[in-house]
Each structure stands twice: as C-alpha cells, then as structure tokens.
Design an enzyme around this catalytic site. Structure first.
Site, short mmCIF file in Angstrom:
data_model
loop_
_atom_site.label_atom_id
_atom_site.label_comp_id
_atom_site.label_asym_id
_atom_site.label_seq_id
_atom_site.Cartn_x
_atom_site.Cartn_y
_atom_site.Cartn_z
N GLN A 45 8.04 -3.33 -3.63
CA GLN A 45 7.87 -3.53 -2.19
C GLN A 45 6.48 -4.10 -1.94
O GLN A 45 5.61 -4.04 -2.82
CB GLN A 45 8.04 -2.21 -1.43
CG GLN A 45 9.39 -1.55 -1.63
CD GLN A 45 10.54 -2.48 -1.28
OE1 GLN A 45 10.52 -3.17 -0.26
NE2 GLN A 45 11.55 -2.53 -2.14
N SER A 46 6.25 -4.62 -0.74
CA SER A 46 4.90 -5.15 -0.47
C SER A 46 3.87 -4.04 -0.67
O SER A 46 2.77 -4.30 -1.13
CB SER A 46 4.81 -5.77 0.91
OG SER A 46 5.26 -4.89 1.91
N GLU A 47 4.22 -2.78 -0.33
CA GLU A 47 3.33 -1.67 -0.66
C GLU A 47 4.11 -0.42 -1.06
O GLU A 47 5.15 -0.11 -0.46
CB GLU A 47 2.41 -1.30 0.50
CG GLU A 47 0.99 -1.81 0.36
CD GLU A 47 0.83 -3.23 0.86
OE1 GLU A 47 -0.17 -3.87 0.51
OE2 GLU A 47 1.72 -3.68 1.59
N THR A 48 3.57 0.25 -2.07
CA THR A 48 3.97 1.62 -2.40
C THR A 48 2.75 2.48 -2.14
O THR A 48 1.65 2.16 -2.59
CB THR A 48 4.41 1.73 -3.87
OG1 THR A 48 5.57 0.89 -4.06
CG2 THR A 48 4.77 3.15 -4.23
#
Length: 288
Positions: A45-48
């Site tokens: 994902q774009s951020e974890t």
C-alpha cells in the site's frame, strides 16, 4: 511464530474502495526496521503504519500517547496523513481507546487526533511552499501536465513537494484525465529537490458540495506512482490555497480514480487541522 494484527482501512472516505487504503499494525513489541520495511513491501500500500506503546504499563485501550511510523513499499517517510487517520480509527474503534485525544510521536513531532462526529480531526504541521521559477522545473512540469497551461509553481523544500497549479481556464476534467507516467516523472527530476509532485487547480465552491480546490499527487521517488488521497500534501496545499483564496476553512477533493474528501482549517499558530472519515475493509493477521 509471530502473529501481528493488521487492519486495512480506507481513509478520507466513508465508502469502501474509495479514499486511500492503509495497512495498520498495532504492535505489542517493536520490530526491526528491516522487518517493518519487509511487511510494508508485502502489504504493497502507499503506507503501512506501525503503532507501538511508549509506556509498557499502557494498553492500546488506556494509553493516550503512542509511537507511530509509516513505511511505503520502498522507504520510511516523515509524514503521512491517511495512515495517521486510519491508525486513530483502529485505536478508537477496535481497541476501544478511552481517551478523547490520541497523540502520536512521529518523525514530524507530536500529532494529535481527536474524534469529531463521524470522523477524526488531525493536528498537523503547516508546510508553506515558496514561489519558484517554472523554468527551473521545466522537465518535471512537462512530464506531469504536458502542454496544459500552468498558473503557478511552488516548492516546499522541507517536504520536497513541488506544487504545480493548472491555469484557472482549465476544466476539472483536465486534472482528472491526466495520464502521468511514473517512470518518466521520476527520470525527469534527479536533483533530489523533489520527492513528490502535487497537481492542483481552483475548485468550484458554488457547486455542491463546494470544493475550494482539487488536487492529485504523485511520488514515484518514494515508490508511490500515484497516491489516492494525501494528508501530507494538504499541509502544503492548505497553506497555498488559504493565502490565494483568503480562507481559513476549506473543503478539498483529491480527484484520483478512488477520490477522497478532506476538511481543512489553517490555524493562527502555524498548524493545520485535517479532518476526514474512515472505513475498515479487512481485519486479519500477519504470520511470520
């Protein structure tokens, strides 16, 4: 064997499969940076985000301060809005946190999140950009917007975000339909001054629901071809548009294919409130 809970949360939306999806992992113990990065690459994902307790005596239910770190599939980042919103949602909704305000200790200092109605309000730093000569960024602008007319170019040097404003003569469909090649974009800027490109244009506040401005955000330098809805970009956008529109409170829409809505309030103390909603689409366990 280690089991890590994971929540997949769509942020800046109240509809599943819209907004920006973040993977949130509340951790009983810190892990190594190498393992954080491996998990983030796997989540893709774009951020974890990884939430850890600061005091061993605290639980995720009783604690009011936590450590928070954000990883893209390729690197750790200094500031992330949607994964902070999603982290607060996980603690409030699934850990039944009893506090009215949660504070996250991060690379960008303390970030407070408060419950408000159906959503949450984040207290974030404001990152004002400075006007730049477009010719200095000719290649990256051309790669991002082609031959469409550009009205303003600004750079926020501490976040390394380049803001490119399309001319007011452009229709919203111009921004929505732009096809930005992430490889070409990354190759067009190798100086290190830019790590993300914000494309923005004036909104249509007279049409419901009355968005003050629109944007899209691209960060291939950090392993994110296009980020669907970006809280950190709005620390720059909020500052820029507040000055241009003469408004402290604004409603913004990031018009990626998923789309998301952000309520902004630029404060007099040099910070910005960013508010939005979330919806959880998956709960599971990472087994290592």
């Amino acid at each position: 064997m280690m089991e890590i809970p994971v929540f997949m949360v769509d942020a800046f939306t109240n509809l599943p499969f819209k907004g920006n999806l973040a993977a949130i992992c509340p951790l009983v113990h810190e892990l190594t940076d190498h393992l954080y990065q491996k998990i983030a690459a796997e989540m893709n994902q774009s951020e974890t985000a990884f939430i850890t307790r600061i005091k061993p005596s605290d639980s995720f239910t009783t604690g009011s301060r936590f450590r928070l770190r954000w990883f893209t599939p390729t690197t750790e980042v200094n500031l992330c809005g949607h994964a902070t919103l999603a982290s607060a949602a996980v603690l409030f909704q699934y850990k039944q946190n009893v506090n009215p305000v949660l504070v996250f200790e991060t690379r960008s200092g303390d970030l407070a999140v408060t419950q408000k109605g159906e959503g949450y309000v984040m207290d974030f730093p404001l990152n004002p950009p400075t006007q730049e000569d477009p010719s200095e960024f000719r290649d990256v602008i051309k790669t991002a917007v082609g031959n469409h007319p550009v009205q303003d170019v600004c750079l926020c040097s501490n976040t390394k975000k380049l803001l490119v404003r399309l001319a007011d003569s452009c229709d919203r469909s111009v921004l929505t339909h732009l096809k930005v090649d992430p490889v070409a974009l990354q190759n067009s800027e190798r100086s290190g001054r830019v790590k993300g490109v914000i494309l923005t244009m004036k909104g249509s506040p007279d049409c419901q629901p009355g968005y003050d401005f629109y944007s899209r955000y691209f960060a291939p330098w950090n392993g994110i071809p296009e980020d669907p809805v970006t809280g950190s970009a709005h620390t720059v956008l909020g500052s820029y548009w507040s000055e241009k529109l003469g408004k402290k409170k604004m409603l913004a829409y990031q018009c990626s294919s998923r789309g998301g809505e952000l309520e902004l309030e630029v404060r007099d103390d040099g910070r910005i409130n960013i508010a939005g909603q979330t919806i959880t689409v998956l709960k599971g366990t990472i087994t290592l």
